[in-house]
Write an enzyme that holds these catalytic residues in place. Structure first.
Site, PDB file in Angstrom:
ATOM      1  N   THR A 150       0.821  -1.228   0.000  1.00 25.69           N
ATOM      2  CA  THR A 150       0.000   0.000   0.000  1.00 25.69           C
ATOM      3  C   THR A 150       0.851   1.272   0.000  1.00 25.69           C
ATOM      4  O   THR A 150       1.977   1.271   0.532  1.00 25.69           O
ATOM      5  CB  THR A 150      -0.915   0.000   1.255  1.00 25.69           C
ATOM      6  OG1 THR A 150      -1.447   1.298   1.463  1.00 25.69           O
ATOM      7  CG2 THR A 150      -0.149  -0.390   2.522  1.00 25.69           C
ATOM      8  N   ASP A 151       0.288   2.341  -0.523  1.00 26.51           N
ATOM      9  CA  ASP A 151       0.971   3.642  -0.496  1.00 26.51           C
ATOM     10  C   ASP A 151       1.159   4.160   0.930  1.00 26.51           C
ATOM     11  O   ASP A 151       1.968   5.049   1.173  1.00 26.51           O
ATOM     12  CB  ASP A 151       0.212   4.683  -1.349  1.00 26.51           C
ATOM     13  CG  ASP A 151      -1.229   4.928  -0.940  1.00 26.51           C
ATOM     14  OD1 ASP A 151      -1.703   4.326   0.052  1.00 26.51           O
ATOM     15  OD2 ASP A 151      -1.906   5.740  -1.617  1.00 26.51           O
ATOM     16  N   GLU A 152       0.391   3.580   1.885  1.00 27.98           N
ATOM     17  CA  GLU A 152       0.452   4.101   3.262  1.00 27.98           C
ATOM     18  C   GLU A 152       1.817   3.906   3.907  1.00 27.98           C
ATOM     19  O   GLU A 152       2.141   4.579   4.877  1.00 27.98           O
ATOM     20  CB  GLU A 152      -0.628   3.439   4.125  1.00 27.98           C
ATOM     21  CG  GLU A 152      -1.974   3.588   3.490  1.00 27.98           C
ATOM     22  CD  GLU A 152      -3.144   3.523   4.447  1.00 27.98           C
ATOM     23  OE1 GLU A 152      -2.951   3.626   5.659  1.00 27.98           O
ATOM     24  OE2 GLU A 152      -4.257   3.387   3.933  1.00 27.98           O
ATOM     25  N   TYR A 181      -1.479  -0.399  11.083  1.00 32.31           N
ATOM     26  CA  TYR A 181      -1.712  -1.041   9.771  1.00 32.31           C
ATOM     27  C   TYR A 181      -0.523  -0.790   8.855  1.00 32.31           C
ATOM     28  O   TYR A 181       0.072  -1.721   8.296  1.00 32.31           O
ATOM     29  CB  TYR A 181      -3.005  -0.511   9.133  1.00 32.31           C
ATOM     30  CG  TYR A 181      -3.129  -0.848   7.658  1.00 32.31           C
ATOM     31  CD1 TYR A 181      -3.152  -2.176   7.227  1.00 32.31           C
ATOM     32  CD2 TYR A 181      -3.207   0.155   6.685  1.00 32.31           C
ATOM     33  CE1 TYR A 181      -3.249  -2.491   5.867  1.00 32.31           C
ATOM     34  CE2 TYR A 181      -3.308  -0.154   5.334  1.00 32.31           C
ATOM     35  CZ  TYR A 181      -3.327  -1.479   4.932  1.00 32.31           C
ATOM     36  OH  TYR A 181      -3.422  -1.788   3.590  1.00 32.31           O
ATOM     37  N   LYS A 229       2.266  -3.503   7.376  1.00 36.34           N
ATOM     38  CA  LYS A 229       2.483  -3.692   5.932  1.00 36.34           C
ATOM     39  C   LYS A 229       3.941  -3.389   5.579  1.00 36.34           C
ATOM     40  O   LYS A 229       4.545  -4.081   4.761  1.00 36.34           O
ATOM     41  CB  LYS A 229       1.550  -2.775   5.125  1.00 36.34           C
ATOM     42  CG  LYS A 229       0.080  -3.144   5.185  1.00 36.34           C
ATOM     43  CD  LYS A 229      -0.243  -4.508   4.597  1.00 36.34           C
ATOM     44  CE  LYS A 229      -0.075  -4.589   3.099  1.00 36.34           C
ATOM     45  NZ  LYS A 229      -0.500  -5.924   2.574  1.00 36.34           N
TER      46      LYS A 229
HETATM   47  P1  NAD Z   1      -9.919  -6.974   2.524  1.00 37.13           P
HETATM   48  O1  NAD Z   1      -9.881  -6.606   3.963  1.00 37.13           O
HETATM   49  O2  NAD Z   1     -11.153  -6.724   1.715  1.00 37.13           O
HETATM   50  O3  NAD Z   1      -9.598  -8.530   2.359  1.00 37.13           O
HETATM   51  C1  NAD Z   1      -8.577  -9.177   3.057  1.00 37.13           C
HETATM   52  C2  NAD Z   1      -8.761 -10.672   2.865  1.00 37.13           C
HETATM   53  O4  NAD Z   1      -7.700 -11.355   3.543  1.00 37.13           O
HETATM   54  C3  NAD Z   1     -10.071 -11.207   3.445  1.00 37.13           C
HETATM   55  O5  NAD Z   1     -10.687 -12.090   2.520  1.00 37.13           O
HETATM   56  C4  NAD Z   1      -9.632 -11.940   4.702  1.00 37.13           C
HETATM   57  O6  NAD Z   1     -10.491 -13.021   5.033  1.00 37.13           O
HETATM   58  C5  NAD Z   1      -8.253 -12.410   4.286  1.00 37.13           C
HETATM   59  N1  NAD Z   1      -7.375 -12.668   5.444  1.00 37.13           N
HETATM   60  C6  NAD Z   1      -7.151 -11.847   6.501  1.00 37.13           C
HETATM   61  N2  NAD Z   1      -6.299 -12.433   7.364  1.00 37.13           N
HETATM   62  C7  NAD Z   1      -5.961 -13.622   6.817  1.00 37.13           C
HETATM   63  C8  NAD Z   1      -5.098 -14.669   7.224  1.00 37.13           C
HETATM   64  N3  NAD Z   1      -4.429 -14.603   8.378  1.00 37.13           N
HETATM   65  N4  NAD Z   1      -4.971 -15.746   6.424  1.00 37.13           N
HETATM   66  C9  NAD Z   1      -5.669 -15.829   5.257  1.00 37.13           C
HETATM   67  N5  NAD Z   1      -6.506 -14.878   4.835  1.00 37.13           N
HETATM   68  C10 NAD Z   1      -6.641 -13.784   5.609  1.00 37.13           C
HETATM   69  O7  NAD Z   1      -8.661  -6.273   1.872  1.00 37.13           O
HETATM   70  P2  NAD Z   1      -8.441  -5.597   0.440  1.00 37.13           P
HETATM   71  O8  NAD Z   1      -8.912  -4.204   0.486  1.00 37.13           O
HETATM   72  O9  NAD Z   1      -8.924  -6.508  -0.616  1.00 37.13           O
HETATM   73  O10 NAD Z   1      -6.850  -5.551   0.406  1.00 37.13           O
HETATM   74  C11 NAD Z   1      -6.101  -6.636  -0.114  1.00 37.13           C
HETATM   75  C12 NAD Z   1      -4.627  -6.309  -0.036  1.00 37.13           C
HETATM   76  O11 NAD Z   1      -4.370  -5.115  -0.761  1.00 37.13           O
HETATM   77  C13 NAD Z   1      -4.127  -6.060   1.382  1.00 37.13           C
HETATM   78  O12 NAD Z   1      -2.855  -6.645   1.497  1.00 37.13           O
HETATM   79  C14 NAD Z   1      -4.044  -4.546   1.477  1.00 37.13           C
HETATM   80  O13 NAD Z   1      -3.046  -4.145   2.388  1.00 37.13           O
HETATM   81  C15 NAD Z   1      -3.698  -4.172   0.060  1.00 37.13           C
HETATM   82  N6  NAD Z   1      -4.149  -2.846  -0.375  1.00 37.13           N
HETATM   83  C16 NAD Z   1      -5.445  -2.473  -0.210  1.00 37.13           C
HETATM   84  C17 NAD Z   1      -5.862  -1.225  -0.677  1.00 37.13           C
HETATM   85  C18 NAD Z   1      -7.301  -0.771  -0.569  1.00 37.13           C
HETATM   86  O14 NAD Z   1      -7.607   0.384  -0.893  1.00 37.13           O
HETATM   87  N7  NAD Z   1      -8.227  -1.603  -0.163  1.00 37.13           N
HETATM   88  C19 NAD Z   1      -4.941  -0.369  -1.300  1.00 37.13           C
HETATM   89  C20 NAD Z   1      -3.618  -0.793  -1.444  1.00 37.13           C
HETATM   90  C21 NAD Z   1      -3.239  -2.037  -0.994  1.00 37.13           C
HETATM   91  P1  TYD Z   2     -10.072   4.634   4.511  1.00 36.69           P
HETATM   92  O1  TYD Z   2     -11.090   4.164   3.514  1.00 36.69           O
HETATM   93  O2  TYD Z   2     -10.141   4.082   5.894  1.00 36.69           O
HETATM   94  O3  TYD Z   2      -8.654   4.367   3.855  1.00 36.69           O
HETATM   95  P2  TYD Z   2      -7.170   4.832   4.363  1.00 36.69           P
HETATM   96  O4  TYD Z   2      -7.255   5.501   5.666  1.00 36.69           O
HETATM   97  O5  TYD Z   2      -6.496   3.526   4.447  1.00 36.69           O
HETATM   98  O6  TYD Z   2      -6.667   5.725   3.278  1.00 36.69           O
HETATM   99  O7  TYD Z   2     -10.146   6.196   4.613  1.00 36.69           O
HETATM  100  C1  TYD Z   2      -9.943   7.012   3.491  1.00 36.69           C
HETATM  101  C2  TYD Z   2      -9.978   8.475   3.919  1.00 36.69           C
HETATM  102  O8  TYD Z   2     -11.275   8.752   4.448  1.00 36.69           O
HETATM  103  C3  TYD Z   2      -9.012   8.743   5.048  1.00 36.69           C
HETATM  104  O9  TYD Z   2      -8.487  10.077   4.881  1.00 36.69           O
HETATM  105  C4  TYD Z   2      -9.866   8.685   6.298  1.00 36.69           C
HETATM  106  C5  TYD Z   2     -11.197   9.197   5.818  1.00 36.69           C
HETATM  107  N1  TYD Z   2     -12.385   8.645   6.514  1.00 36.69           N
HETATM  108  C6  TYD Z   2     -13.362   9.502   6.995  1.00 36.69           C
HETATM  109  O10 TYD Z   2     -13.266  10.736   6.872  1.00 36.69           O
HETATM  110  N2  TYD Z   2     -14.449   8.967   7.626  1.00 36.69           N
HETATM  111  C7  TYD Z   2     -14.593   7.630   7.800  1.00 36.69           C
HETATM  112  O11 TYD Z   2     -15.617   7.198   8.389  1.00 36.69           O
HETATM  113  C8  TYD Z   2     -13.597   6.752   7.273  1.00 36.69           C
HETATM  114  C9  TYD Z   2     -13.707   5.268   7.420  1.00 36.69           C
HETATM  115  C10 TYD Z   2     -12.501   7.312   6.642  1.00 36.69           C
END
Ligand code: NAD
Ligand code: TYD
Length: 342
Positions: free
Chosen positions: A126-128, A150, A154
């Site tokens: 992630t970019d975070e 988090y 990561k």
């Molecule tokens: P999500 O929370 O929707 O899904 C995570 C999945 O991992 C779930 O199906 C969960 O059951 C599974 N999981 C959790 N712990 C586990 C374990 N111990 N063993 C096996 N499975 C397990 O997440 P997402 O948004 O689809 O993100 C997927 C990946 O992409 C993550 O690694 C996240 O850090 C990364 N990512 C997400 C975003 C975003 O905006 N959502 C952006 C950049 C990177």
């Molecule tokens: P989020 O979807 O939790 O992603 P991340 O923090 O990993 O980027 O949040 C996206 C942005 O939205 C972040 O700046 C936090 C803000 N946010 C709110 O303002 N209200 C909310 O209820 C949530 C969940 C996030």
């Protein structure tokens, strides 16, 4: 590569990626390995169930014995790791599971990748991990500056992955994606939370002043970026994936209300998230040099996403009505003060 292990494939991005890979590569077999935490949902994969090239295994990536068995039984030659605890707010409430999955689980997968000599281990990050970037853009060589549990977990995973390249020659790659939006995103993340609250005429809780900026990309653009890196990326390298366009949270909330047809008065500014990063911004030129382009503007991605949630209440309503979600909602939002209204 033919037998791909997609860990976390029952979650938001992993399920979209599993579908994408099976459609794009007719000779690939996909094994989704997922613990099915609150965020994992077999409904996300329901259209793949009858496909003979698709297998689902329920399991924890921290369970070395089961990971080993799956690697052997399915002759896995590529791992793409999506499995993670992924929500910043939950990491502030309960960091332990983040360390267990995002750090220790990554280590277990790396050991399996090494033992079975996979052709590629890909880590979805992630970019975070770069921390807040108030000006300019993060490039892949920037130091990591995690500020939430988090992000720190990561970052720990990323460093382990890179160390397996340096120490053991494991052919690893990493992508660092910006915020994804699209179908099947659990409604704790801001965009599906705001869309579904708006549909139900519930307040949209904006943390603090709402001037924080994120790069929101369409999930399939991210999947395509991961695919490009998997097949054309250089082992040992990290690649940023995003649109390079940032949107303020307040503007994002207003656009959602416009699309759903609800008034701005639903916006509520509430107590900020501790350590809230003001801005993330990526430089994606390294991935673009491999021929990848982001296909959706933020407006297009948001429009498609809103439409999906409007048409798929049967998917998200049971989640939001469940006691697990409601308890989380009360825990994360119940104590927040309302600072100002829309
Ligand atoms: P999500 O929370 O929707 O899904 C995570 C999945 O991992 C779930 O199906 C969960 O059951 C599974 N999981 C959790 N712990 C586990 C374990 N111990 N063993 C096996 N499975 C397990 O997440 P997402 O948004 O689809 O993100 C997927 C990946 O992409 C993550 O690694 C996240 O850090 C990364 N990512 C997400 C975003 C975003 O905006 N959502 C952006 C950049 C990177
Ligand atoms: P989020 O979807 O939790 O992603 P991340 O923090 O990993 O980027 O949040 C996206 C942005 O939205 C972040 O700046 C936090 C803000 N946010 C709110 O303002 N209200 C909310 O209820 C949530 C969940 C996030």
């Amino acid at each position: 590569m033919q037998n791909v292990l997609i860990t976390g494939g029952a979650g938001f991005i992993g399920s979209n990626f599993s579908r994408y890979i099976l459609q794009k590569y007719p000779d690939y077999r996909v094994v989704v390995y997922d613990k099915l935490t609150y965020a994992g949902n077999l409904e996300n994969l329901c259209d793949l169930r009858g496909d003979p090239r698709f297998t689902f295994v329920r399991g924890d990536i921290a369970d070395a014995a089961l990971v080993d068995r799956v690697m052997r039984e399915h002759s896995i030659d590529c791992i793409v790791n999506f499995a993670a605890e992924t929500h910043v707010d939950r990491s502030l409430l309960e960091p332990g599971s983040f360390i267990m999955t995002d750090v220790y689980g990554t280590y277990v997968l790396l050991e399996a990748a090494r033992k079975y000599q996979v052709e590629r281990y890909h880590q979805v990050s992630t970019d975070e991990v770069y921390g807040a970037k108030l000006e300019g853009r993060s490039v892949e060589s920037d130091p990591l500056d995690s500020r939430s549990p988090y992000s720190a977990s990561k970052a720990g995973g990323d460093l382990l992955v890179l160390s397996y390249y340096t120490s053991f020659g494991l052919p690893v790659t990493i992508t660092r994606g910006s915020n994804n939006i699209g179908p099947y995103q659990y409604p704790e993340k801001v965009v599906p939370l705001f869309i579904t609250n708006a549909i139900d005429d519930q307040p949209l809780p904006i943390y603090g002043d709402g001037q924080q900026m994120r790069d929101y990309q369409y999930v399939l653009d991210h999947c395509e970026g991961i695919d490009v890196v998997l097949h054309r990326g250089q082992p040992g390298q990290v690649y940023n994936v995003g649109t390079e366009v940032e949107t303020r949270n307040l503007d994002m909330a207003r656009l959602i209300l416009d699309l759903v047809g609800k008034p701005y008065s639903l916006i509520q500014h509430v107590t900020d998230r501790p350590g809230h990063d003001r801005r993330y911004a990526l430089d994606c030129s390294r991935l673009r040099a491999l021929g990848w382009r982001s296909r959706h503007s933020f407006a297009e991605a948001l429009e498609k996403t809103v439409r999906w949630y409007l048409e798929n209440e049967a998917w998200w309503r049971p989640i939001k009505e469940g006691s697990y979600y409601r308890e989380y909602y009360a825990r994360n939002y119940g104590h927040r003060q309302v600072l100002a209204k829309g």
